[in-house]
Design an enzyme around this catalytic site. Structure first.
Site, short mmCIF file in Angstrom:
data_model
loop_
_atom_site.label_atom_id
_atom_site.label_comp_id
_atom_site.label_asym_id
_atom_site.label_seq_id
_atom_site.Cartn_x
_atom_site.Cartn_y
_atom_site.Cartn_z
N SER A 92 -4.93 4.76 1.32
CA SER A 92 -3.72 4.23 1.98
C SER A 92 -2.72 3.68 0.98
CB SER A 92 -4.08 3.10 2.94
OG SER A 92 -4.98 3.55 3.91
N THR A 194 -3.97 -0.56 3.29
CA THR A 194 -2.72 -1.08 2.72
C THR A 194 -2.94 -2.49 2.25
OG1 THR A 194 -1.25 0.26 4.03
CG2 THR A 194 -0.40 -1.88 3.33
C1 SD4 Z 1 2.92 1.29 7.39
N1 SD4 Z 1 1.97 -0.91 7.51
O1 SD4 Z 1 3.40 2.11 6.62
C2 SD4 Z 1 1.82 0.36 6.86
C3 SD4 Z 1 0.50 1.00 7.06
C4 SD4 Z 1 -0.66 0.13 6.84
O2 SD4 Z 1 -2.87 -0.08 6.36
O3 SD4 Z 1 -0.61 -1.09 6.84
N2 SD4 Z 1 -1.82 0.68 6.63
O4 SD4 Z 1 3.25 1.21 8.56
#
Ligand code: SD4
Length: 332
Positions: A92, A194
């Site tokens: 991620s 993330t």
């Molecule tokens: C997003 N918030 O691009 C991010 C994705 C995420 O763990 O947090 N993934 O929307």
């Protein structure tokens, strides 16, 4: 009539709270109440602290190593989140991140220091460490955010190397996905890693960083909450900091991390603030299959976390100990 009613409401409030004073919108700001962040050192006993979204012991260790040597929180969060950025198994973030639906790895990141300086890159391709590019945007340009080709050109001008970030594993999964190509994020099934990280250094200063490859198989050009100051990350050294993870669209619509920090400003604990921000999303948006999680820390070194779906965890490092904890969640 309206004015009379408003007057009556105000005067009855004043009766309830004798020390309550009404400020007209034109009233000058109380300058004495504004403190300069750098004068707001924490009590030494709170000591350095690192908190990250998800299970991130290696990232926390890298951040802690900086703090243990007396480094700044800003240095710590950058060093910390660079770990998953370079890890091909973290799908991620950064290198090895899942691509967009056209097979391109596009990265989002932002960073914020104790003075309220901020830097961000969105839709950045080919650079393994977007967080360091975000820091360079903050420190070497008059801007906060650079995007796409402009961000890439800036990175190259700063000496960052152009690389292929699509690993064979991520490419294989993407080709598999292409067979059905149904785009629907599913909470905690599309694995989230993330990283949002907040650190307090030995001087009591707070900084934060957030970096991601965004949603797997997103539309080309899609940018999430992670690089947006106030959505994926917000730090106010006088109050604390917050980070978000999960479906960015829900976080952006509520200015999630800014909301958490503002709720702490109003007196909520970090835990209460994370819960209230998540409930704001639940109240207004369709959240049934969707995950959003928040972490927060305040200047007193208290921290909290909360998510909509179960399955969100976070990592705290303090006084040489690191712990991964399951966050409380709205749905059980
Ligand atoms: C997003 N918030 O691009 C991010 C994705 C995420 O763990 O947090 N993934 O929307």
């Amino acid at each position: 009539m309206v004015n009379r009613r408003r007057f009556l409401t105000l005067s009855s409030l004043a009766g309830l709270f004798p020390s309550f004073s009404f400020r007209s919108p034109q009233s000058p700001v109380d300058k004495a109440a504004i403190t300069h962040p750098s004068t707001n050192a924490l009590p030494a006993s709170i000591g350095p602290l690192v908190i990250s979204t998800w299970k991130q012991p290696k990232a926390n260790a890298a951040a802690q190593a900086v703090l243990d040597k007396g480094g700044r929180a800003l240095e710590a969060v950058e060093a910390g989140v660079r770990v998953p950025e370079a890890d091909p198994n973290d799908m991620s973030v950064g290198y090895g991140g899942r691509p967009d639906r056209d097979g391109h790895v596009t990265l989002d990141a932002c960073i914020m220091d104790e003075k309220g300086n901020a830097g961000s890159v969105t839709f950045l391709e080919h650079i393994m460490h977007p967080i360091s590019v975000a820091r360079a945007v903050m420190e070497k340009t008059p801007h906060v955010m650079l995007s796409g080709e402009g961000a890439l050109n800036f990175a190259l001008s700063q000496g960052f190397k152009k690389e292929n970030l699509l690993t064979p594993k991520a490419e294989k999964e993407w080709r598999e996905w292409l067979k059905t190509a149904k785009y629907k994020p599913i909470a905690n099934i599309e694995r989230h890693d993330t990283i949002g990280m907040l650190a307090i250094d030995g001087q009591g200063n707070i900084s934060g960083a957030c970096t991601t490859s965004g949603l797997a198989y997103k539309m080309r050009g899609r940018v999430g909450d992670s690089p947006i100051i106030g959505a994926g990350l917000f730090v106010d050294n006088e109050i604390g900091g917050a980070c978000a993870t999960g479906l960015g669209e829900l976080v952006m619509r509520t200015c999630g991390s800014f909301l958490v920090v503002e709720l702490m400003r109003q007196g909520r604990t970090p835990q209460q603030a994370c819960e209230e921000a998540a409930l704001r999303i639940v109240k207004k948006q369709d959240y049934k299959d969707i995950q959003v999680g928040f972490i927060a820390v305040n200047r007193q070194g208290e921290y909290g976390a909360y998510s909509i779906q179960p399955g969100f965890n976070y990592t705290v490092s303090q006084q040489k100990k690191t712990q991964v904890t399951d966050a409380k969640s709205y749905l059980k």
